[in-house]
Design a protein around this motif. Structure first.
Motif, PDB file in Angstrom:
ATOM      1  N   LYS A  33      -9.561   4.642   1.309  1.00  0.00           N
ATOM      2  CA  LYS A  33      -9.278   3.997   2.550  1.00  0.00           C
ATOM      3  C   LYS A  33      -9.865   2.689   2.738  1.00  0.00           C
ATOM      4  CE  LYS A  33      -7.954   6.936   6.197  1.00  0.00           C
ATOM      5  NZ  LYS A  33      -8.537   7.657   7.437  1.00  0.00           N
ATOM      6  N   ARG A  34     -11.048   2.461   2.023  1.00  0.00           N
ATOM      7  CA  ARG A  34     -12.024   1.224   2.155  1.00  0.00           C
ATOM      8  C   ARG A  34     -10.960  -0.051   1.077  1.00  0.00           C
ATOM      9  NH1 ARG A  34     -16.430   2.398  -0.775  1.00  0.00           N
ATOM     10  NH2 ARG A  34     -17.128   3.839   0.891  1.00  0.00           N
ATOM     11  N   GLN A  35     -10.416   0.486   0.164  1.00  0.00           N
ATOM     12  CA  GLN A  35      -9.949  -0.541  -0.584  1.00  0.00           C
ATOM     13  C   GLN A  35      -8.530  -0.700  -0.046  1.00  0.00           C
ATOM     14  OE1 GLN A  35     -12.274  -1.387  -2.797  1.00  0.00           O
ATOM     15  NE2 GLN A  35     -10.791  -1.686  -4.332  1.00  0.00           N
ATOM     16  N   VAL A  36      -8.077   0.222   0.536  1.00  0.00           N
ATOM     17  CA  VAL A  36      -6.888  -0.256   1.072  1.00  0.00           C
ATOM     18  C   VAL A  36      -7.020  -1.141   2.301  1.00  0.00           C
ATOM     19  CG1 VAL A  36      -4.897   0.949   2.836  1.00  0.00           C
ATOM     20  CG2 VAL A  36      -5.623   1.868   0.585  1.00  0.00           C
ATOM     21  N   LYS A  37      -8.050  -0.991   3.174  1.00  0.00           N
ATOM     22  CA  LYS A  37      -8.392  -1.764   4.372  1.00  0.00           C
ATOM     23  C   LYS A  37      -8.840  -3.138   3.837  1.00  0.00           C
ATOM     24  CE  LYS A  37      -9.812   1.572   7.474  1.00  0.00           C
ATOM     25  NZ  LYS A  37     -10.935   2.296   8.140  1.00  0.00           N
ATOM     26  N   ARG A  38      -9.365  -3.267   2.716  1.00  0.00           N
ATOM     27  CA  ARG A  38      -9.709  -4.430   1.975  1.00  0.00           C
ATOM     28  C   ARG A  38      -8.511  -5.395   1.712  1.00  0.00           C
ATOM     29  NH1 ARG A  38     -14.838  -2.825  -1.753  1.00  0.00           N
ATOM     30  NH2 ARG A  38     -16.383  -2.454   0.017  1.00  0.00           N
ATOM     31  N   ASN A  39      -7.386  -4.710   1.404  1.00  0.00           N
ATOM     32  CA  ASN A  39      -6.183  -5.253   0.861  1.00  0.00           C
ATOM     33  C   ASN A  39      -4.964  -5.088   1.828  1.00  0.00           C
ATOM     34  OD1 ASN A  39      -7.040  -6.275  -2.137  1.00  0.00           O
ATOM     35  ND2 ASN A  39      -7.681  -4.195  -1.783  1.00  0.00           N
TER      36      ASN A  39
ATOM     37  N   GLU B  97       6.630   5.996  -0.772  1.00  0.00           N
ATOM     38  CA  GLU B  97       6.584   5.691  -2.202  1.00  0.00           C
ATOM     39  C   GLU B  97       6.294   4.451  -2.665  1.00  0.00           C
ATOM     40  OE1 GLU B  97      10.062   5.869  -5.713  1.00  0.00           O
ATOM     41  OE2 GLU B  97      10.537   6.414  -3.931  1.00  0.00           O
ATOM     42  N   GLN B  98       6.588   3.115  -1.744  1.00  0.00           N
ATOM     43  CA  GLN B  98       6.429   2.018  -2.183  1.00  0.00           C
ATOM     44  C   GLN B  98       4.638   1.628  -2.163  1.00  0.00           C
ATOM     45  OE1 GLN B  98       8.704   2.641   0.022  1.00  0.00           O
ATOM     46  NE2 GLN B  98      10.439   1.913  -0.944  1.00  0.00           N
ATOM     47  N   GLY B  99       4.237   2.403  -0.804  1.00  0.00           N
ATOM     48  CA  GLY B  99       2.949   2.394  -0.849  1.00  0.00           C
ATOM     49  C   GLY B  99       1.792   2.929  -1.870  1.00  0.00           C
ATOM     50  N   VAL B 100       2.374   4.184  -2.256  1.00  0.00           N
ATOM     51  CA  VAL B 100       1.823   4.569  -3.609  1.00  0.00           C
ATOM     52  C   VAL B 100       1.765   3.959  -4.699  1.00  0.00           C
ATOM     53  CG1 VAL B 100       2.008   6.754  -5.366  1.00  0.00           C
ATOM     54  CG2 VAL B 100       2.254   7.034  -2.584  1.00  0.00           C
TER      55      VAL B 100
ATOM     56  N   SER C 208      -2.585  -1.094  -8.069  1.00  0.00           N
ATOM     57  CA  SER C 208      -2.997  -2.292  -8.041  1.00  0.00           C
ATOM     58  C   SER C 208      -4.289  -2.426  -7.406  1.00  0.00           C
ATOM     59  CB  SER C 208      -2.028  -3.395  -7.473  1.00  0.00           C
ATOM     60  OG  SER C 208      -1.875  -3.305  -6.136  1.00  0.00           O
ATOM     61  N   VAL C 209      -4.640  -1.802  -6.038  1.00  0.00           N
ATOM     62  CA  VAL C 209      -5.763  -1.785  -5.486  1.00  0.00           C
ATOM     63  C   VAL C 209      -6.895  -0.910  -5.975  1.00  0.00           C
ATOM     64  CG1 VAL C 209      -6.748  -1.075  -3.134  1.00  0.00           C
ATOM     65  CG2 VAL C 209      -4.544  -2.225  -3.297  1.00  0.00           C
ATOM     66  N   LEU C 210      -6.711   0.237  -6.489  1.00  0.00           N
ATOM     67  CA  LEU C 210      -7.503   1.028  -7.268  1.00  0.00           C
ATOM     68  C   LEU C 210      -8.090   0.424  -8.590  1.00  0.00           C
ATOM     69  CD1 LEU C 210      -6.690   4.496  -5.968  1.00  0.00           C
ATOM     70  CD2 LEU C 210      -8.336   2.956  -5.009  1.00  0.00           C
TER      71      LEU C 210
ATOM     72  N   PRO D 153       2.312  -3.388   4.126  1.00  0.00           N
ATOM     73  CA  PRO D 153       3.010  -3.700   5.298  1.00  0.00           C
ATOM     74  C   PRO D 153       3.407  -2.068   6.057  1.00  0.00           C
ATOM     75  CG  PRO D 153       4.518  -4.193   3.430  1.00  0.00           C
ATOM     76  CD  PRO D 153       3.041  -3.845   3.068  1.00  0.00           C
ATOM     77  N   HIS D 154       3.874  -2.102   6.906  1.00  0.00           N
ATOM     78  CA  HIS D 154       4.251  -0.818   7.847  1.00  0.00           C
ATOM     79  C   HIS D 154       5.098   0.015   7.049  1.00  0.00           C
ATOM     80  CE1 HIS D 154       1.608  -1.561  11.338  1.00  0.00           C
ATOM     81  NE2 HIS D 154       2.362  -2.725  11.412  1.00  0.00           N
ATOM     82  N   ASP D 155       6.265  -0.430   6.407  1.00  0.00           N
ATOM     83  CA  ASP D 155       7.137   0.419   5.452  1.00  0.00           C
ATOM     84  C   ASP D 155       6.343   0.832   4.159  1.00  0.00           C
ATOM     85  OD1 ASP D 155       7.216  -2.228   4.641  1.00  0.00           O
ATOM     86  OD2 ASP D 155       9.141  -2.169   3.902  1.00  0.00           O
ATOM     87  N   PHE D 156       5.086   0.511   3.901  1.00  0.00           N
ATOM     88  CA  PHE D 156       4.444   0.976   2.833  1.00  0.00           C
ATOM     89  C   PHE D 156       3.374   2.220   3.083  1.00  0.00           C
ATOM     90  CE2 PHE D 156       4.625  -2.327  -0.901  1.00  0.00           C
ATOM     91  CZ  PHE D 156       6.141  -2.704  -0.549  1.00  0.00           C
ATOM     92  N   MET D 157       2.774   1.839   4.407  1.00  0.00           N
ATOM     93  CA  MET D 157       1.669   2.658   4.729  1.00  0.00           C
ATOM     94  C   MET D 157       1.578   2.478   6.383  1.00  0.00           C
ATOM     95  SD  MET D 157      -2.262   2.388   4.995  1.00  0.00           S
ATOM     96  CE  MET D 157      -1.917   1.087   5.913  1.00  0.00           C
TER      97      MET D 157
END
Length: 177
Positions: free
Chosen positions: A42-48, A91-94, A99-101, A53-57
């Motif tokens: 969650k920390r990595q997602v919040k940093r990026n 699926e797009q968010g996954v 790239s984030v992790l 966008p809403h259709d990814f997460m």
């Protein structure tokens, strides 16, 4: 060449849920597959956030979380409950998570998850006619249920009216009332 992570397809499939008419995976399930803590993910997602966008997460609402708990059959809140509602990744968010992790394990797990999503999509397309037929049968069953319910309503009205004693008609035999 990196070694592939051996996660059975069934494990990934069991972690895909339907929320808001979308196939999603929860942050905690993804963190488990990636071998990281949920708070780190969650920390990595919040940093990026610009990558999601809403259709990814999106963040699950409390009502959706309650419905999901019923869907997966959990009875308690877990260790101490949740402080924040889970993030739901499409699926797009996954795909964006790798790239984030940015670890070899995250890349390999993402490849595997995307392949499972692709297989699922192919399966749904291959059997689309069966799903449509099942949907038609369900609609017919609902109509029949409504008709049966209406019939019972009418019958109950007749039963309620027959509470008064009926007057006998016909021939009377002498000596009998």
């Amino acid at each position: 060449m990196t070694k592939l992570i051996g996660i059975p397809d069934e494990v990934v499939l069991n972690k895909i849920y339907i929320i808001r008419d979308q196939k999603i995976m929860l942050d905690s399930d993804l963190a488990e597959l990636y071998g990281v803590e949920t708070k780190q993910l969650k920390r990595q997602v919040k940093r990026n956030m610009e990558r999601f966008p809403h259709d990814f997460m999106f963040e699950m609402s409390p009502d959706e979380y309650a419905a999901l708990r019923c869907q997966i059959g959990t009875s308690n809140e877990g260790r101490g409950g949740l402080r924040y509602m889970p993030f739901c990744f499409t699926e797009q968010g996954v795909a964006m998570l790798s790239s984030v992790l940015n670890s070899n394990r995250a890349i390999q797990v993402n490849i595997h998850i995307i392949r499972v999503y692709t297989k699922l999509r192919e399966l749904l397309l291959a059997h689309k006619d069966v799903f449509l037929r099942v949907e038609q049968v369900e609609k017919q069953m609902m109509k029949q249920d409504q008709k049966i319910e209406l019939l019972f309503t009418y019958l109950s009205k007749f039963v309620d009216k027959n509470d008064d004693p009926r007057v006998q008609i016909g021939y009377k035999v002498s000596g009998k009332p």
